[in-house]
Design an enzyme around this catalytic site. Structure first.
Site, PDB file in Angstrom:
ATOM      1  N   SER A  38       0.160   4.804  -8.671  1.00 38.12           N
ATOM      2  CA  SER A  38      -0.537   3.576  -9.029  1.00 38.12           C
ATOM      3  C   SER A  38      -1.314   3.772 -10.317  1.00 38.12           C
ATOM      4  CB  SER A  38      -1.519   3.177  -7.928  1.00 38.12           C
ATOM      5  OG  SER A  38      -2.642   4.059  -7.918  1.00 38.12           O
ATOM      6  N   ASP A  39      -1.562   2.672 -11.028  1.00 37.94           N
ATOM      7  CA  ASP A  39      -2.598   2.733 -12.048  1.00 37.94           C
ATOM      8  C   ASP A  39      -3.927   2.930 -11.325  1.00 37.94           C
ATOM      9  OD1 ASP A  39      -3.952   2.648 -14.459  1.00 37.94           O
ATOM     10  OD2 ASP A  39      -2.884   0.890 -15.187  1.00 37.94           O
ATOM     11  N   TRP A  40      -4.927   3.371 -12.070  1.00 34.45           N
ATOM     12  CA  TRP A  40      -6.192   3.772 -11.461  1.00 34.45           C
ATOM     13  C   TRP A  40      -6.904   2.571 -10.850  1.00 34.45           C
ATOM     14  CZ3 TRP A  40      -3.315   7.336 -12.683  1.00 34.45           C
ATOM     15  CH2 TRP A  40      -3.657   8.676 -12.704  1.00 34.45           C
ATOM     16  N   ALA A  69       2.760   2.257 -11.584  1.00 33.35           N
ATOM     17  CA  ALA A  69       2.788   0.836 -11.248  1.00 33.35           C
ATOM     18  C   ALA A  69       1.535   0.160 -11.791  1.00 33.35           C
ATOM     19  CB  ALA A  69       2.878   0.646  -9.731  1.00 33.35           C
TER      20      ALA A  69
END
Length: 798
Positions: free
Chosen positions: A224-226, A191
């Site tokens: 999630s993206d970081w 995401a």
């Protein structure tokens, strides 16, 4: 292990134990749980190479051609091979999940991260991504589709709200994810940072739950993206399964509390964990575990070099070729000109960067094939506005003499935490560290190998003291605040001019003012005057049979976290091309860039080869393409606008936090064809290769299948890509690519090519019923070599 078995494992854990597994253990690993047989899962960035567990300074790995260059083959078999090769790179490091492919679309040519993504077309992107995923996952390594969704630019990327109507979202931006998830059976997705229609991508109940998990029936994991996750309950209820990185984050105790308060059902947590365990099972991290191969091709091995050369060269695209100047005659005396010729850009910036064993320049590649006596190499004009970390032996480790610098990390008391050698003259602090304690300061040292006037400097957020040639300077570098993660991706820098002697040691110490960031030493010779550089190029061009001018972009324009402001080539590169073209007998321009650039000199040069970001074998690949050893049979994957702003979608700058996708489904070639933007310089699908083609006997079946005969009337064996577009009769429906097929044909020979359109392109989203409906009234099939070269028109009333 069955679904019931996974459910039983989940039920065997208490709530805090479940929640603990749903946030990363470190930057790129997940927590093991030995009690249920769960081992550590290891992730790595992977768009152009599997970097490993360290963001910077990690192991040496293969650097692949970038995504747009690979996609330009229009060949699913190539992408399947790339997925399999990247799986080998992952297995060599015991990596379970590779974070890619990036399948966002090329909405605006200004997007800084487009070099990681395949194309402006959703079908082309989805089909190629599905092949990549299959190639990787057949070897038991998970692919991760990113970034879900409407994440086509970088400006204010952590706060921007992409405003997209429902039909455009379904028909355009979700379609590549649908194809790669269902046709490719991708095991994970990521995401994005942005909001979509006012809701964070990590909290998208509509997209993640309703569409991806429920409507598509997709069983995979969404991470999630970081640092993208902003909430506990909203993200958990919104369908996010895993927060990255760790060990800190917004879940943990907050998510446990949300479950106990009733804000989140424990069944939601159970579903997230079930998906994580399914991923672990698929990659061999659950139960008995997997074995890893003991012998795989090394990044610097001849077999890997040959693979990467072929992959890069075959995707390169011949844009123009007057009087068949390409392929070059091997007897030609060639002037190789340009900064990109001697310092070829092989990868973009940000998380796509890796530490390759070597990078071959175009100058070296052509010289190796033609010989020193047939090549004249001339540096070009400056192409960057900012200095880069020292390279090419400018600074060496004072201890070992190897190219690079030595870095010592210290805690608040001055005790040494770690000493490390950094071959790229940079080091990451606070993200990859695996020692106890917190870095408070660092000392960076490099021995200068040149004598004379030079620029020396540093990059990284902190309070600096630098020393060289008996002179000390002190200053503070601070982040601009204009971009999320800039301390890591685009850190501030400063340089000063010094007069040095070979052997002098350049030392810099920094007191950290932020807990994490990228730090390094900068060093380069004082730049020459532009007029003198161009004069040298003109003299070399006049003495040669053909001038090969290599121009392009750099990581300043093609990078994570920053968008472009123009498609113009940086610096005085246009002036360089104009001057060379005026002096040379024949001029070939090689464009070393992943995305469109403006070419005001186009009519005054003989040929243009678009070379993308070609990876560690870049120079060898360009040389092979120019000489015809490997046909540059690429076709463009994005439309090249003729001028800044001359595109259906342009601005990437939010207004009041919002970025409206007002062009709807008319991006790229779709909008140009509909007259919503001027005619482009080059259409999606354009590419000449080294063949010449006649089309005949085009026919259409009731199911939309198109068949045509292609005859190679040129002098070279060549690969032709037959493209089929459909133009509906329905108003406000754009033309769209519905399929393609390729044939490789000898001179004078013919091939019958059949294109079977994808049925998903016959549908449209009905916002009234919130469902798919079929296009009605028929339309026209266009058999083409790109929409600028239509070879047959077939009308259908179905």
């Amino acid at each position: 292990m069955t679904t019931d078995d996974l459910t039983a494992l989940v039920k065997s854990l208490d709530l805090p134990a479940k929640v603990r597994l749903l946030t990363g253990a470190s930057a790129f690993t997940l927590h093991p749980a030995p009690g249920i047989g769960l081992g550590e899962l290891r992730f790595s960035d992977g768009p152009t190479g599997v970097r490993g567990l360290k963001f910077s300074g990690g192991r040496v790995v293969s650097l692949f051609p970038n995504a747009t260059l690979l996609a330009s083959t229009w060949d699913a078999d190539v992408l399947h091979e790339v997925g399999a090769l990247l799986a080998e790179e992952a297995m060599a490091q015991e990596i379970h999940v590779v974070l890619g492919p990036t399948i966002n679309l090329h909405r605006s040519a200004l997007g800084g991260r487009l070099f990681e993504a395949y194309s402006e077309d959703p079908l082309l992107t989805g089909k190629l991504a599905a092949a990549y995923v299959r190639g990787m996952q057949e070897k038991g390594i998970a692919a991760c589709l990113k970034h879900l969704v409407a994440n086509e630019s970088e400006t204010d990327r952590n706060t921007v709200d992409s405003v997209v109507d429902e039909a455009t979202l379904h028909e355009l931006y979700l379609l590549p994810f649908e194809i790669a998830a269902l046709d490719g059976d991708a095991w994970s997705m990521m995401a994005a940072y942005n909001d979509v229609n006012g809701v964070a991508a990590t909290e998208q109940d509509h997209v993640i739950n309703s569409i991806v998990k429920d409507s598509w029936g997709w069983p995979g994991l969404v991470m999630s993206d970081w640092f993208a996750t902003k909430t506990a309950a909203a993200a958990a209820n919104g369908g996010l399964d895993l927060v990255m990185p760790g060990p800190d984050g917004p879940w943990g105790d907050a998510l446990v509390a949300a479950v106990r308060s009733g804000a989140v059902s424990e069944a939601v947590v159970d579903d997230h964990l079930s998906r994580l365990l399914l991923l672990a099972q698929r990659v061999g991290a659950l139960g008995a575990g997997r074995s890893w191969p003991s012998s795989l091709p090394l990044p610097d091995s001849p077999v890997r070099g040959a693979q990467l050369t072929r992959l890069a060269a075959s995707g390169m695209t011949v844009l123009t070729n007057e009087a068949d100047v390409l392929p070059l005659e091997r007897s030609s005396r060639v002037a190789v000109i340009g900064r990109h010729a001697v310092e070829t850009i092989d990868m973009g910036g940000g998380s796509a960067q890796v530490n390759p064993p070597y990078q071959v320049s175009v100058a070296n590649g052509l010289t190796s094939l033609l010989g020193d006596g047939q090549t004249i190499v001339v540096d070009g004009v400056e192409v960057r506005t900012k200095p880069v970390p020292a390279r090419d032996g400018f600074l060496v480790d004072p201890v070992t003499g190897a190219d690079g610098i030595r870095v010592t990390l210290l805690d608040a008391g001055g005790a040494v935490l770690e000493e490390r050698f950094c071959p790229r003259s940079t080091t990451m602090v606070g993200m990859d560290d695996d020692f106890p304690g917190t870095v408070a300061s660092a000392r960076l040292e490099g021995r200068v190998t040149v004598t004379g006037s030079v620029e020396l400097g540093v990059l990284g957020v902190g309070d600096w003291t630098v020393s060289a040639a008996g002179r000390d300077e002190s200053y503070s570098l601070v982040a601009s605040g204009n971009g999320f993660g800039e301390e890591v991706l685009t850190p501030p820098l400063r340089t000063s001019r010094f007069s040095v002697s070979s052997g002098d040691v350049f030392t810099a110490t920094v007191a950290l003012t932020y807990h994490m960031g990228l730090f390094g030493l900068i060093g380069f010779n004082t730049p020459r005057d532009t007029v003198d550089v161009i004069d040298d190029a003109v003299r070399a061009a006049a003495d040669a049979d053909v001038a090969v001018v290599v121009v392009g972009l750099t990581e300043e324009q093609e990078t994570e976290s920053v968008d472009k402001s123009t498609l113009r080539l940086p610096g005085a590169q246009d002036a360089l091309v104009e001057a060379v073209a005026g002096a040379a007998r024949r001029t070939v321009v090689v464009v070393n860039a992943a995305t469109p650039v403006l070419m005001p000199w186009l009519s005054r040069v003989d040929a243009v080869l678009w070379a993308g970001l070609p990876g560690q074998e870049g120079g060898h690949a360009v040389a092979a393409a120019l000489l015809g050893d490997i046909e540059p049979a690429g076709r463009l994957v994005t439309t090249f606008p003729a001028a800044d702003g001359a595109a259906p979608a342009w601005s990437v700058t939010p207004v009041d936090g919002k970025l409206p996708y007002t062009e709807g489904t008319f991006i790229g070639y779709r909008g140009h064809h509909a007259g919503r933007a001027p005619a482009p310089a080059f259409w999606l699908g354009h590419g000449l290769g080294y063949g010449k083609w006649e089309y005949s006997d085009a026919s259409l079946r009731d199911d939309g299948t198109v068949t045509a005969t292609v005859t190679n009337v040129g002098a070279h064996r060549s690969r032709e890509v037959v493209q089929v577009y459909f133009r509906p009769v329905e108003p406000d429906e754009p033309v769209r690519l519905v399929g393609w097929a390729a044939a490789t044909v000898d001179p004078g020979e013919s091939a019958r090519v059949t294109v079977s359109p994808d049925p998903r392109l016959w549908r449209k989203w009905d916002t009234g019923t919130a469902s798919w409906t079929r296009l009605s009234g028929g339309g026209t099939f266009l058999v083409a070599r790109g929409l600028g070269d239509i070879r047959a028109t077939l009308v259908s009333t179905v």
